[in-house]
Design an enzyme around this catalytic site. Structure first.
Site, PDB file in Angstrom:
ATOM      1  N   ARG A 297     -20.926  40.631  15.072  1.00 47.49           N
ATOM      2  CA  ARG A 297     -22.153  41.334  15.450  1.00 47.49           C
ATOM      3  C   ARG A 297     -21.878  42.474  16.424  1.00 47.49           C
ATOM      4  O   ARG A 297     -22.560  43.506  16.380  1.00 47.49           O
ATOM      5  CB  ARG A 297     -23.191  40.332  15.982  1.00 47.49           C
ATOM      6  CG  ARG A 297     -23.759  39.521  14.839  1.00 47.49           C
ATOM      7  CD  ARG A 297     -24.781  38.474  15.226  1.00 47.49           C
ATOM      8  NE  ARG A 297     -25.327  37.904  13.982  1.00 47.49           N
ATOM      9  CZ  ARG A 297     -26.121  36.843  13.906  1.00 47.49           C
ATOM     10  NH1 ARG A 297     -26.497  36.209  15.009  1.00 47.49           N
ATOM     11  NH2 ARG A 297     -26.559  36.416  12.737  1.00 47.49           N
ATOM     12  N   HIS A 440     -27.952  43.629   7.530  1.00 46.05           N
ATOM     13  CA  HIS A 440     -26.854  42.660   7.354  1.00 46.05           C
ATOM     14  C   HIS A 440     -26.428  42.039   8.693  1.00 46.05           C
ATOM     15  O   HIS A 440     -26.764  42.526   9.748  1.00 46.05           O
ATOM     16  CB  HIS A 440     -25.678  43.274   6.582  1.00 46.05           C
ATOM     17  CG  HIS A 440     -24.915  44.345   7.292  1.00 46.05           C
ATOM     18  ND1 HIS A 440     -23.689  44.784   6.867  1.00 46.05           N
ATOM     19  CD2 HIS A 440     -25.205  45.062   8.394  1.00 46.05           C
ATOM     20  CE1 HIS A 440     -23.254  45.729   7.670  1.00 46.05           C
ATOM     21  NE2 HIS A 440     -24.143  45.916   8.594  1.00 46.05           N
ATOM     22  N   GLU A 441     -25.748  40.919   8.604  1.00 49.47           N
ATOM     23  CA  GLU A 441     -25.377  40.122   9.791  1.00 49.47           C
ATOM     24  C   GLU A 441     -26.598  39.674  10.590  1.00 49.47           C
ATOM     25  O   GLU A 441     -26.545  39.558  11.818  1.00 49.47           O
ATOM     26  CB  GLU A 441     -24.417  40.899  10.705  1.00 49.47           C
ATOM     27  CG  GLU A 441     -22.980  40.918  10.245  1.00 49.47           C
ATOM     28  CD  GLU A 441     -22.310  39.542  10.331  1.00 49.47           C
ATOM     29  OE1 GLU A 441     -22.750  38.704  11.125  1.00 49.47           O
ATOM     30  OE2 GLU A 441     -21.358  39.324   9.560  1.00 49.47           O
ATOM     31  N   GLY A 442     -27.711  39.436   9.914  1.00 46.59           N
ATOM     32  CA  GLY A 442     -28.918  38.957  10.591  1.00 46.59           C
ATOM     33  C   GLY A 442     -29.882  40.086  10.852  1.00 46.59           C
ATOM     34  O   GLY A 442     -29.582  40.983  11.635  1.00 46.59           O
TER      35      GLY A 442
END
Lengths: 598, 598
Positions: A297, A440-442
């Site tokens: 992140r 993406h990635e949350g």
């Protein structure tokens, strides 16, 4: 001239703001010095500017194709990745004994960040490999480290993260991919994954997929997820490649941006089951993934910053070179035209970009130093606080740049006028590339819930309190310092407001979690602005030290930092905070809107 | 099911909010009725949904090419435009005697707006033709109306607006295109134009370029600009086509979005001079262009709204159909997944989209009714006030949707998650298409200066005061009405703030125009939110009438309006107003940032 980074700014942030030279006193980094840090950074910037940047636009217009079961793409991608591989930077943070450079995380992130700014799509093949490699290094057996991770460090194997499934999206509890034990101790994996970046290509000898799947005896939900290594080609004991594994490329997805990176649908086990190897213990997949998610992140946040940063530098150059219009006071239409940068509205847009990208960069690099402190500080208390602060800040580090550096890219287009909207200029690509980062990635929504629902309250708010204390302490240092007084005061007021909102929302959340978290995203915007405001106040402090002492940067550079800090406090900080009252009241408008009323 | 518009909403806005049926009492529209209005709207929506929408995505991926000196594009474009031509809608607002439908501007704009929502790129060929035709009708001689405008109404000739030049951009004072008188009373035009939308194609028998150029004796600056008709093919007295004029397609520009519309570089007079015909008097070109710019800018605002609107409807459908995740209170991972729309964060994003697109649509349609009142109201005082209000509001009508409906498109992507970012779903194209709108027809910066520097102070602030009075009167009507009380109060406070800021900035502007206008764009954001807030309060009033009386819409529809109004007042209105203090002080941060400090 490269337009990836202002090297003065990078040096200022690393050495004057964050004092990363202190890491050379950690035993792990004892062989390093500012010189070795700078050498790695210069190498990355050179590779980025000379090898990655030149084909960024080409791959955007000529994206990978799926032909005869294989992925075909422009040769520049493979060539650039080979150059990167040869620098050794893919193992920048790894141990010497595994062939790595053993650099601090903040330097390794900086290096890969520069490559992102040059060409985020080609970089992604390397970036995902580094992330996947780190995961195996953290949780895999020595055998898997040797068989899979080491070739990834060398850049011979590339890696992927296979989380998302078509029916589940962000809801990992609902993944359906299955793993059945085989007699030889391995597993047979079957299921469908989607949005797998770099999921297939011919760029490396092999591809190591890290796959989330469920064992037959798995408990339901996220507690039943395990992590598997599933290579595209099986790897023999001696490291040589064996036969093709049962992983099929079902198709490519065509994205708005990031077009050079393949986004794939992968089918596992169409012919009976792909061979997979369990990483660590069963049912620990999500925890293992989360363990590495902080670095991933930071990587997303930093990637977003770097796209914003290069857009800003392009807009700045254009604004300085392009002459258009006259001062408002000038009434003679035959007087010479002035450069765009002399118009206040253009300066406003450049200041906003500067505030976003330099603020975002300082935040990401600060987070990376926390990652270094967490892992390698000698004092366990320092490690513990760094770990907690990093966990707390991660949703901000991921989402704040993803929002405001996309905004920076939009402003870079606007500075260019009609040209900015055309593919003949690069800024529109940055804008399209960057729009992936809020997803993406949350997504923002996931990050907001993570911040307000988990991170702020964790350990009774201990790390939240620690962060507030750090911010208060910076504000206190600025009291009575005339150049920083206004900014300190504005940040102090915002922090007080944030604390009030936090207290109110935590109380509501305990009573009614749906209502408490309904506007978690808007809360995160406030929190993010306060944190970035803090970063700006610290930058202003450091700039003032530079101005008053013997700073190595030009005077105008330091003054620019002071002005950008004031800009951020006056023009940007108030906006999300304007919703403080609505948040504090636990307003029910979004919570209670009936579906049929849309 | 078409996802261009919520037809209930359109009927509500036209008839319950704006009472456009009253225009049937104007003598010009005496033959019309709600039935004829609705028939035109239904026709446009049918053509949009059935003929324009289906190839929207195709043309995005297969844009016009420049081959052997000609523009080649997909055949669907020509087919759709032929269908539109046959409906007669290209002359919707023109006089009966010229073959038009003599519909009110608000209905004509609505019709073309629906086509924009279906396929903004193909629509542009028709939309530009209508705008160019209107310009000739307003300022051209009867001969030019007959030779050029009438074939445009019939859709046989298409039109363009040739303003921008490579060296001048927004600075029209600096155009260099020259017009030299010829012996036959026509002119010979030479110069280069850029970003000419629909500047070349094979879609129509002829292309009528409206070109800004300077006569040899022209005074410098904008006062020396004249307007010329320059056809691609000369037109004989009898209307038949003559030889090719000296206009050359120098190349196509490749845009981020709007890809189906050719954006061209045109060279005039490479072989000695293109034949051009002066429209009206010499040196009046800019005034003539401005005369039509109000309608063109309503068109841009409306186009931006419609892209936001279709994105919203796509996001809403997806959010209702896609199941993902569980309520936060639900701890059983085996419980069924819920539709996205049941998550508060998704509802927040849908509410924001609803507030932006329905608010923007009401604003644009309101502006179009002012255009009708201005031209055709019987009472000259009504005409005068409508004209002044329209002039005042135009910068908002153009720029507010261009900003917040792009934001709506971004939220539509976000609701779709990873799918939204892919070209397999339509929302990313809407986002790219819509990003042009903050630039063309006058950037945000230009609009901000127009509003604060010209429109607000015109006639000693007379129309600004008239607008404030109208808003205050709506607020006063809401006092004591429990359903509207909160919204009315919030808008009242915002209006008071706006008045304070306006007064302060006008005072500063008189002293120092550069400082007074430095943050004109941010001022416009505040102004725009107050105006759209007013639109929302009026919608809430109308919805309440519907709920309490015998409204024809479903109860949930009216309730949705009340809730969206409250959402706008609570969640959106405060954000730009948070900068009121900075604006009121005439803050110098953006004004005084030295170039070297970036």
């Amino acid at each position: 001239m490269q337009k990836i980074i202002n090297t003065n700014d990078l040096a200022f942030l690393l050495y004057e703001l964050l004092d990363v030279e202190r890491f050379t006193r950690y035993s792990r980094y004892a062989d390093h010095s500012r010189d070795t840090f700078d050498a790695a950074i210069e190498l990355a910037l050179k590779v980025g500017a000379e090898t990655f940047a030149p084909h960024n636009h080409l791959c955007d217009g000529d994206e990978p194709r799926f032909e005869n079961g294989k992925v075909v793409m422009r040769p520049e991608v493979s060539e650039a990745l080979a150059v990167l591989r040869d620098t050794g930077l893919m193992a920048a943070a790894q141990d010497y004994e595994r062939g790595g450079m053993q650099l601090p995380s903040v330097i390794a992130q900086t290096c890969i960040g520069l490559i992102k700014g040059a060409n985020v799509s080609t970089q992604a093949y390397a970036g995902l490999t580094i992330a996947a490699c780190n995961l195996i290094m953290a949780h895999g057996s020595e055998e898997y480290k040797r068989r899979f991770a080491e070739p990834m460090m060398e850049g011979r194997f590339f890696g992927t993260m296979c989380l998302t499934e078509p029916q589940a999206g962000s809801s990992l509890a609902d993944i359906k991919t299955r793993a059945v034990p085989a007699e030889d101790g391995s597993y047979r994996i079957s299921g469908n994954k989607i949005f797998i970046s770099a999921g297939d290509h011919e760029l490396s000898e092999n591809i190591v997929h890290l796959v989330l799947a469920k064992l037959p005896d798995a408990p339901p939900g996220v507690k039943g997820i395990s992590l598997f290594i599933v290579p595209k080609y099986l790897v023999n004991e001696d490291g040589s490649l064996g036969e093709r594994n049962d992983v099929t490329l079902a198709g490519l997805i065509h994205k708005m941006g990031y077009r050079g990176t393949t986004s794939t649908m992968l089918n596992f086990g169409e012919k009976g089951g792909a061979v997979g190897y369990l990483v660590g213990e069963p049912h620990q997949g999500l925890a293992q993934m989360f363990h590495m998610m902080n670095e991933a992140r930071i990587g997303v946040g930093l990637g977003s910053v770097m796209l914003g940063y290069t857009g800003y530098l392009h807009a700045l150059e254009y604004a300085r070179e392009r002459r258009q219009g006259r001062p408002l006071k000038e009434r003679d239409p035959q007087s010479p035209m002035i450069p765009l940068v002399q118009h206040a509205d253009i300066r406003r847009m450049l200041l906003a970009q500067k505030a976003f990208v330099e603020g975002g960069l300082s935040l990401c690099l600060y987070a990376a130093t926390l990652s270094d402190e967490k892992k390698h500080a000698e004092d366990p208390l320092v490690r513990e606080e760094a770990s907690g602060l990093l966990d707390l800040l991660i949703p901000i580090v991921k989402s704040w740049p993803s929002q405001f550096c996309v905004e920076a890219n939009s402003l870079a287009i606007q500075v260019h006028g009609g040209y900015g909207y055309t593919r003949e200029y690069p800024v529109e690509q940055f804008y399209r590339d960057n729009r992936l980062n809020p997803i993406h990635e949350g997504t923002h929504g996931i990050q907001g819930q993570d911040l307000l629902g988990r991170k702020v309250p964790m350990q009774d708010g201990r790390f939240y309190q620690a962060l507030v204390k750090r911010i208060r302490s910076t504000i206190a240092e600025c009291e009575g310092v005339s150049e920083l007084q206004v900014s300190g005061q504005l940040l102090g007021e915002a922090l007080t407001t944030l604390e009030r909102v936090t207290e109110a929302l935590q109380a509501i959340r305990k009573q009614d979690v749906e209502r408490g978290l309904a506007n978690a995203y808007l809360y995160m915007e406030c929190f993010g602005h306060v944190v970035v405001g803090w970063m700006w106040l610290r930058q202003a402090q450091a700039a003032l030290r530079g101005l008053q002492g013997n700073g190595v940067q030009p005077k105008a550079f330091y003054e620019g930092k002071l002005r950008a800090c004031e800009y951020f406090m006056r023009y940007e900080l108030p906006k999300p905070l304007a919703l403080a009252e609505v948040l504090e009241q636990g307003d029910r408008t979004t919570l209670e809107m009936p579906d049929e009323c849309f």
